[in-house]
Scaffold this motif. Structure first.
Motif, short mmCIF file in Angstrom:
data_model
loop_
_atom_site.label_atom_id
_atom_site.label_comp_id
_atom_site.label_asym_id
_atom_site.label_seq_id
_atom_site.Cartn_x
_atom_site.Cartn_y
_atom_site.Cartn_z
N GLY A 187 78.50 66.18 83.86
CA GLY A 187 77.27 65.76 84.29
C GLY A 187 77.20 65.38 85.86
O GLY A 187 78.17 65.20 86.71
N GLY A 188 75.96 65.28 86.46
CA GLY A 188 75.67 64.72 87.66
C GLY A 188 76.59 63.63 88.18
O GLY A 188 76.45 62.43 87.51
N GLY A 189 77.21 63.58 89.19
CA GLY A 189 78.07 62.60 89.47
C GLY A 189 79.45 62.50 89.32
O GLY A 189 80.50 61.87 89.73
N ALA A 190 79.61 63.24 88.15
CA ALA A 190 81.01 63.39 87.52
C ALA A 190 82.02 64.12 88.79
O ALA A 190 83.09 63.71 88.75
CB ALA A 190 81.06 64.26 86.49
N SER A 191 81.63 64.82 89.57
CA SER A 191 82.72 65.57 90.67
C SER A 191 83.24 64.52 91.50
O SER A 191 84.29 64.57 91.79
CB SER A 191 81.92 66.58 91.22
N LEU A 192 82.37 63.46 91.88
CA LEU A 192 82.83 62.45 92.79
C LEU A 192 83.70 61.60 92.13
O LEU A 192 84.74 61.10 92.44
CB LEU A 192 81.38 61.53 93.32
N ARG A 193 83.26 61.27 90.75
CA ARG A 193 84.33 60.42 89.98
C ARG A 193 85.61 61.14 89.62
O ARG A 193 86.58 60.32 89.61
CB ARG A 193 83.57 60.01 88.66
N ARG A 219 75.01 54.86 87.35
CA ARG A 219 76.32 55.72 86.78
C ARG A 219 76.10 57.10 86.52
O ARG A 219 74.94 57.70 87.17
CB ARG A 219 76.07 55.16 85.28
N ALA A 220 77.15 57.60 86.94
CA ALA A 220 77.37 59.22 86.92
C ALA A 220 76.91 59.52 85.56
O ALA A 220 77.12 58.74 84.51
CB ALA A 220 78.65 59.51 87.12
N SER A 221 76.60 60.65 85.18
CA SER A 221 76.19 61.26 83.74
C SER A 221 77.52 61.51 83.05
O SER A 221 78.54 61.53 83.81
CB SER A 221 75.38 62.39 84.12
N SER A 222 77.04 61.78 81.92
CA SER A 222 78.40 61.76 80.86
C SER A 222 79.28 62.92 81.29
O SER A 222 79.46 64.01 81.70
CB SER A 222 77.95 62.52 79.42
N GLN A 277 89.86 58.71 80.39
CA GLN A 277 89.25 58.14 81.42
C GLN A 277 87.75 58.45 81.45
O GLN A 277 87.35 59.62 81.20
CB GLN A 277 89.88 58.14 82.75
N VAL A 278 86.83 57.46 81.50
CA VAL A 278 85.53 57.91 81.56
C VAL A 278 85.03 57.93 82.91
O VAL A 278 85.19 57.30 83.90
CB VAL A 278 84.74 56.59 80.93
N LEU A 279 84.63 59.39 83.28
CA LEU A 279 84.10 59.50 84.64
C LEU A 279 82.66 59.14 84.94
O LEU A 279 82.36 58.46 85.82
CB LEU A 279 84.39 61.16 85.00
N GLY A 280 81.91 59.41 83.81
CA GLY A 280 80.53 59.08 83.78
C GLY A 280 79.96 58.54 82.60
O GLY A 280 80.21 59.11 81.43
N ALA A 291 81.82 50.98 77.81
CA ALA A 291 82.30 51.98 79.00
C ALA A 291 81.73 51.82 80.34
O ALA A 291 80.33 51.78 80.36
CB ALA A 291 82.55 53.57 78.60
N ASN A 292 82.35 51.93 81.36
CA ASN A 292 81.62 52.13 82.81
C ASN A 292 82.34 52.96 83.36
O ASN A 292 83.47 53.43 83.08
CB ASN A 292 81.71 50.55 83.60
N ASP A 293 81.64 53.65 84.53
CA ASP A 293 82.28 54.62 85.22
C ASP A 293 83.85 54.28 85.57
O ASP A 293 83.92 53.05 86.06
CB ASP A 293 81.63 54.96 86.49
N ARG A 294 84.61 55.36 85.43
CA ARG A 294 86.06 55.02 85.78
C ARG A 294 87.05 54.12 84.93
O ARG A 294 88.29 53.80 85.15
CB ARG A 294 86.45 54.61 87.29
N SER A 295 86.34 53.68 83.78
CA SER A 295 87.04 52.92 82.49
C SER A 295 88.09 53.66 82.07
O SER A 295 88.08 54.89 82.01
CB SER A 295 86.05 52.44 81.48
N ARG A 296 89.32 53.09 81.84
CA ARG A 296 90.63 53.65 81.37
C ARG A 296 91.12 53.17 80.14
O ARG A 296 91.03 51.85 79.85
CB ARG A 296 91.83 53.62 82.37
#
Length: 295
Positions: free
Chosen positions: A57-63, A37-40, A24-27, A286-291
């Motif tokens: 990276g930044g934003g990954a915690s929320l994702r 987008r969240a960072s990597s 799963q892509v978080l960022g 990929a986009n954020d949250r892609s699986r």
């Protein structure tokens, strides 16, 4: 009776081959604002549990939260390099672990130092060490007093692959890649007979990823620059043409394009055309949250 004995004997191997593995892509973004987008960051789910993080990276915690991942299920964190867009949310992850049942040792791997960057152990100490760390109040995650202990490991620069972790059916293999002057690592994660390989940020000059990712199920490639990139950008990152060359030599099952930046967003058809000059297989952006489940 003999047939039953064979079934019992082979059953652990059958279970191993049947492990459910999902990337799963978080960022899916880079270090800039404005890409929405969240960072990597990536998480690998094994049998429904969030077991391995690659970058944060930044934003990954929320994702991570949105994905339903759990810190208490994590075994490993793999850092491809120590740029801010690959590491910024580590303090948030560690702090939030206090409010969970997370315990034991969380192993963290990353590159060794050079004159531009600290090694991974020093990096972690500078974040959390008592009296010196930026977030020194989290030092109990290093000194043995917190339930969850962060154990950092340096991976020495080498163009030859090395196994840095092996536990049960999980094996992590690492090799150095060229990201300009910044120490950087590519990782291959094998879970039984299934594998996912992560390029991290790199430009392909070391020619090490082709071997590391040979016949991997999924090869995650970073697309931070468009075709015809020159100068510093080309020293740091792969052009789409180089992505295609590497994937062709690696004979990867499929390719996931991530670390997408404003200079490459909206150019997917152009990018795919460049990749397909060398590689004719499946390319996914990929986009954020892609699986992506490995079948």
């Amino acid at each position: 009776m003999k047939k039953l004995f064979l079934i019992l004997l082979l059953s652990p191997l059958l279970l191993l081959a049947q492990s459910s593995v999902t990337l799963q892509v978080l960022g899916s973004g880079g270090p800039e604002s404005g890409d929405k987008r969240a960072s990597s960051s990536y998480v690998i789910w094994i049998d429904g549990k969030s077991k391995i993080l690659i970058d944060f990276g930044g934003g990954a915690s929320l994702r991570f939260e949105e994905a339903g991942a759990r810190i208490q299920d994590l075994d490993l964190i793999l850092l491809t390099h120590l740029h801010v867009d690959h590491t910024a949310d580590l303090p948030a992850l560690l702090k939030s672990s206090f409010f969970t049942g997370a315990s034991g040792n969380l192993q963290l791997f990353g590159p060794d130092k050079n004159k531009f960057m600290p090694n991974t152990k020093i990096f972690v100490k500078r974040l959390f060490e008592n009296d010196k760390g930026a977030w020194q109040y989290l030092e109990d995650h290093l000194d043995g007093s917190a339930r969850l202990q962060l154990k950092a490991h340096n991976i020495k620069k080498s163009k030859k692959e090395s196994v840095v972790y092996k536990q049960g059916d999980i094996k992590i293999t690492a090799v150095s890649v060229h990201h300009g002057p910044i120490p950087a690592i590519a990782y291959r994660v094998d879970i039984g007979k299934k594998s996912i390989t992560f390029s991290g940020d790199m430009n392909g000059d070391y020619h090490t990823l082709e071997k590391l990712g040979f016949k991997t199920n999924i090869l995650v490639m970073h697309n931070a620059v468009p075709k015809n990139a020159k100068g510093v950008a080309a020293q740091l990152h792969m052009t789409p043409l180089i992505i295609g060359e590497i994937v062709r030599k690696a004979k990867a099952g499929s390719v996931v394009i991530s670390h997408r930046m404003l200079r490459t967003l909206g150019k997917e058809e152009e990018t795919k055309k460049e990749i397909h000059k060398n590689y004719k297989g499946k390319v996914t952006f990929a986009n954020d949250r892609s699986r992506y489940k490995i079948k």
